[in-house]
Design a protein around this motif. Structure first.
Motif, PDB file in Angstrom:
ATOM      1  N   MET A  67       0.830  -1.197   0.000  1.00 44.53           N
ATOM      2  CA  MET A  67       0.000   0.000   0.000  1.00 44.53           C
ATOM      3  C   MET A  67       0.875   1.262   0.000  1.00 44.53           C
ATOM      4  N   THR A  68       0.310   2.336  -0.515  1.00 48.05           N
ATOM      5  CA  THR A  68       1.030   3.585  -0.583  1.00 48.05           C
ATOM      6  C   THR A  68       0.933   4.328   0.732  1.00 48.05           C
ATOM      7  N   ASP A  69       2.019   4.967   1.133  1.00 41.98           N
ATOM      8  CA  ASP A  69       2.012   5.811   2.319  1.00 41.98           C
ATOM      9  C   ASP A  69       1.325   7.116   1.962  1.00 41.98           C
ATOM     10  N   ASN A  70       0.131   7.330   2.522  1.00 39.72           N
ATOM     11  CA  ASN A  70      -0.646   8.510   2.148  1.00 39.72           C
ATOM     12  C   ASN A  70       0.054   9.813   2.502  1.00 39.72           C
ATOM     13  N   ALA A  71       0.969   9.774   3.466  1.00 40.87           N
ATOM     14  CA  ALA A  71       1.697  10.989   3.820  1.00 40.87           C
ATOM     15  C   ALA A  71       2.585  11.442   2.676  1.00 40.87           C
ATOM     16  N   ASP A  72       2.933  10.502   1.787  1.00 43.15           N
ATOM     17  CA  ASP A  72       3.806  10.834   0.670  1.00 43.15           C
ATOM     18  C   ASP A  72       3.033  11.176  -0.594  1.00 43.15           C
ATOM     19  N   VAL A  73       1.726  11.159  -0.507  1.00 42.35           N
ATOM     20  CA  VAL A  73       0.921  11.330  -1.700  1.00 42.35           C
ATOM     21  C   VAL A  73       0.029  12.554  -1.564  1.00 42.35           C
ATOM     22  N   ARG A  74      -0.014  13.367  -2.579  1.00 45.92           N
ATOM     23  CA  ARG A  74      -0.979  14.451  -2.605  1.00 45.92           C
ATOM     24  C   ARG A  74      -1.357  14.717  -4.054  1.00 45.92           C
ATOM     25  N   ALA A  75      -2.566  15.138  -4.266  1.00 43.88           N
ATOM     26  CA  ALA A  75      -2.996  15.543  -5.598  1.00 43.88           C
ATOM     27  C   ALA A  75      -3.525  16.955  -5.476  1.00 43.88           C
ATOM     28  N   SER A  76      -2.991  17.900  -6.260  1.00 43.47           N
ATOM     29  CA  SER A  76      -3.411  19.291  -6.127  1.00 43.47           C
ATOM     30  C   SER A  76      -3.754  19.860  -7.486  1.00 43.47           C
ATOM     31  N   LEU A  77      -4.724  20.735  -7.525  1.00 40.57           N
ATOM     32  CA  LEU A  77      -5.128  21.406  -8.745  1.00 40.57           C
ATOM     33  C   LEU A  77      -4.481  22.774  -8.831  1.00 40.57           C
TER      34      LEU A  77
ATOM     35  N   LEU B 253       2.423   5.000  -6.531  1.00 39.47           N
ATOM     36  CA  LEU B 253       1.261   5.703  -5.995  1.00 39.47           C
ATOM     37  C   LEU B 253       0.000   4.879  -6.260  1.00 39.47           C
ATOM     38  N   GLU B 254      -1.025   5.157  -5.509  1.00 34.84           N
ATOM     39  CA  GLU B 254      -2.321   4.550  -5.799  1.00 34.84           C
ATOM     40  C   GLU B 254      -2.859   5.206  -7.064  1.00 34.84           C
ATOM     41  N   CYS B 255      -3.065   4.408  -8.072  1.00 34.93           N
ATOM     42  CA  CYS B 255      -3.450   4.938  -9.380  1.00 34.93           C
ATOM     43  C   CYS B 255      -4.908   5.399  -9.370  1.00 34.93           C
TER      44      CYS B 255
ATOM     45  N   LEU C   6      -6.475   0.709 -27.345  1.00 32.39           N
ATOM     46  CA  LEU C   6      -7.239   1.304 -26.253  1.00 32.39           C
ATOM     47  C   LEU C   6      -6.280   1.640 -25.122  1.00 32.39           C
ATOM     48  N   LEU C   7      -6.753   2.506 -24.198  1.00 32.15           N
ATOM     49  CA  LEU C   7      -5.993   2.857 -23.002  1.00 32.15           C
ATOM     50  C   LEU C   7      -6.833   2.586 -21.763  1.00 32.15           C
ATOM     51  N   GLU C   8      -6.156   2.361 -20.648  1.00 27.16           N
ATOM     52  CA  GLU C   8      -6.840   2.104 -19.384  1.00 27.16           C
ATOM     53  C   GLU C   8      -5.897   2.462 -18.245  1.00 27.16           C
ATOM     54  N   THR C   9      -6.442   2.454 -17.027  1.00 27.11           N
ATOM     55  CA  THR C   9      -5.582   2.604 -15.853  1.00 27.11           C
ATOM     56  C   THR C   9      -5.487   1.319 -15.038  1.00 27.11           C
ATOM     57  N   ASP C  10      -6.547   0.514 -15.000  1.00 24.07           N
ATOM     58  CA  ASP C  10      -6.658  -0.605 -14.058  1.00 24.07           C
ATOM     59  C   ASP C  10      -6.485  -0.095 -12.629  1.00 24.07           C
ATOM     60  N   CYS C  11      -6.869   1.165 -12.411  1.00 20.77           N
ATOM     61  CA  CYS C  11      -6.716   1.735 -11.076  1.00 20.77           C
ATOM     62  C   CYS C  11      -7.544   0.930 -10.061  1.00 20.77           C
ATOM     63  N   PRO C  12      -7.046   0.836  -8.832  1.00 19.73           N
ATOM     64  CA  PRO C  12      -5.974   1.629  -8.216  1.00 19.73           C
ATOM     65  C   PRO C  12      -4.578   1.041  -8.361  1.00 19.73           C
ATOM     66  N   TYR C  13      -4.388   0.173  -9.345  1.00 24.37           N
ATOM     67  CA  TYR C  13      -3.106  -0.507  -9.499  1.00 24.37           C
ATOM     68  C   TYR C  13      -2.272   0.139 -10.602  1.00 24.37           C
ATOM     69  N   MET C  14      -0.968  -0.029 -10.527  1.00 22.04           N
ATOM     70  CA  MET C  14      -0.013   0.260 -11.589  1.00 22.04           C
ATOM     71  C   MET C  14      -0.061   1.693 -12.123  1.00 22.04           C
TER      72      MET C  14
END
Length: 349
Positions: A1-11, A307-309, A291-299
């Motif tokens: 799992m990803t350490d959420n403290a290391d992850v942020r998404a900002s606009l 990161l969590e995709c 085609l394209l995909e994410t298969d999120c939350p993986y890879m």
């Protein structure tokens, strides 16, 4: 799992720009596409420790053909927020999945409950300006093959009557021993039986099907792909379409399934440094089968692998793969991107 403290998404808000491409302006959540542009696109950044990635502006509108919207674990991955970010990154179509065995929960005990949940999530995102037609596929992953009963089969078929259900998936063959989660591959005959029964539903109802195919480590014969090809030859390929999801094989394997009538979907793993053979397959694949995909939350793609995709990250995957193909073939990136969008809409729009 990803350490959420290391992850942020900002606009980062900026003046919108216009590209004059085609995007969906839905009459409802499953509406059709009309002429529009990417005026609502906004720069979006993701960070992993000291790595900060600003997602590139797409060459055309984006369609995530495989996303697990109920599988996120991070506190910053509320599905409504995820769809809002996807819209800001240029995503204008998305297919998620419901597995009657693996995804059964108190909130979503069956496909009808999942459909209601999905409409609520998409509606809440639309209320915030993120209008993305979202549909789902129904099917049992090969991990669930030992538990694939007649009752489960009936659930899969019943869900196909739902207008929000776009087809069958993900089904297929997984011969890989998952050491991380200590998951042994189910007996191959059970997997092939479950795949064949669900594939027959897709053929009979003429709906698209998405396939999950994974070989065991070191299997140069690619047994899962060989067995899947035999099942497709015996049962048939739906006229509505067949997709190899999360393709991670070579040029020859891609060609084999294209000859069978399949589309090939590439995700974040195709950007990994070691996967040049996968990028070669992307470059060689017929343009109308990509085609394209994410298969999120993986890879999640490079350079934010780990990161969590989420669906917005398809913008990075698209940019890497499209420009790599353009370098190899001389095609225009915009032409590649628009062809992928058209194929996605033809299958799932």
């Amino acid at each position: 799992m990803t350490d959420n403290a290391d992850v942020r998404a900002s606009l980062v808000h900026a003046d919108p720009q216009t590209t004059g491409t085609v995007c969906p302006e839905p009459d409802a959540l499953t509406g059709t596409a009309v002429l529009d542009d990417l005026a609502d696109w906004e720069p979006l950044t993701f960070a992993k420790k000291k790595k900060v990635l600003e997602l590139p502006r797409p060459q055309a509108l984006l369609f995530d053909t495989h996303a697990h919207l109920r599988s996120f674990w991070g506190e910053d991955k509320n599905p409504v927020d995820v769809l809002v970010r996807a819209y800001q990154a240029g995503v204008r179509g998305l297919v998620t999945l419901y597995d009657p065995i693996a995804d059964k929960s108190e909130e979503t005990p069956d496909a009808a409950a999942f459909s209601a949940w999905l409409q609520g999530v998409a509606g809440a995102a639309a209320a915030r300006g993120a209008i993305i037609p979202v549909r789902y596929l129904v099917g049992v992953h090969p991990y669930g093959a030992p538990d694939y009963t007649d009752a489960i089969h009936a659930q899969v078929e019943d869900a196909l009557a739902d207008p929000l259900c776009a087809g069958v998936g993900e089904i297929g063959l997984d011969y890989h021993f998952d050491a991380d989660d200590n998951i042994e591959a189910a007996p191959h005959d059970l997997q092939m039986h479950a795949m064949a029964r669900q594939l027959e539903l897709a053929v009979r109802h003429n709906v698209p099907v998405e396939l999950h195919l994974r070989n065991d480590n070191g299997d140069d014969a690619r047994e899962a792909h060989a067995d899947a090809a035999r099942v497709l030859e015996q049962v048939g390929v739906p006229a509505a379409g067949c997709v190899l999801h999360c393709f991670g094989e070579d040029h020859a394997t891609m060609e084999r399934f294209v000859r069978l009538g399949c589309h090939i979907a590439f995700g974040g793993a195709a950007t990994f440094k070691r996967n040049d053979d996968v990028r070669e397959a992307f470059a060689a694949c017929p343009l109308d089968r990509l085609l394209l995909e994410t298969d999120c939350p993986y890879m999640a793609p490079e350079p934010i692998r780990g990161l969590e995709c989420e669906p917005a990250m398809i913008a990075q995957t698209a940019d890497v793969l499209i420009y790599d193909r353009a370098d190899r073939t001389g095609e225009l990136p915009r032409d590649i991107a628009q062809a992928i969008w058209r194929s996605s809409i033809a299958l799932f729009g």
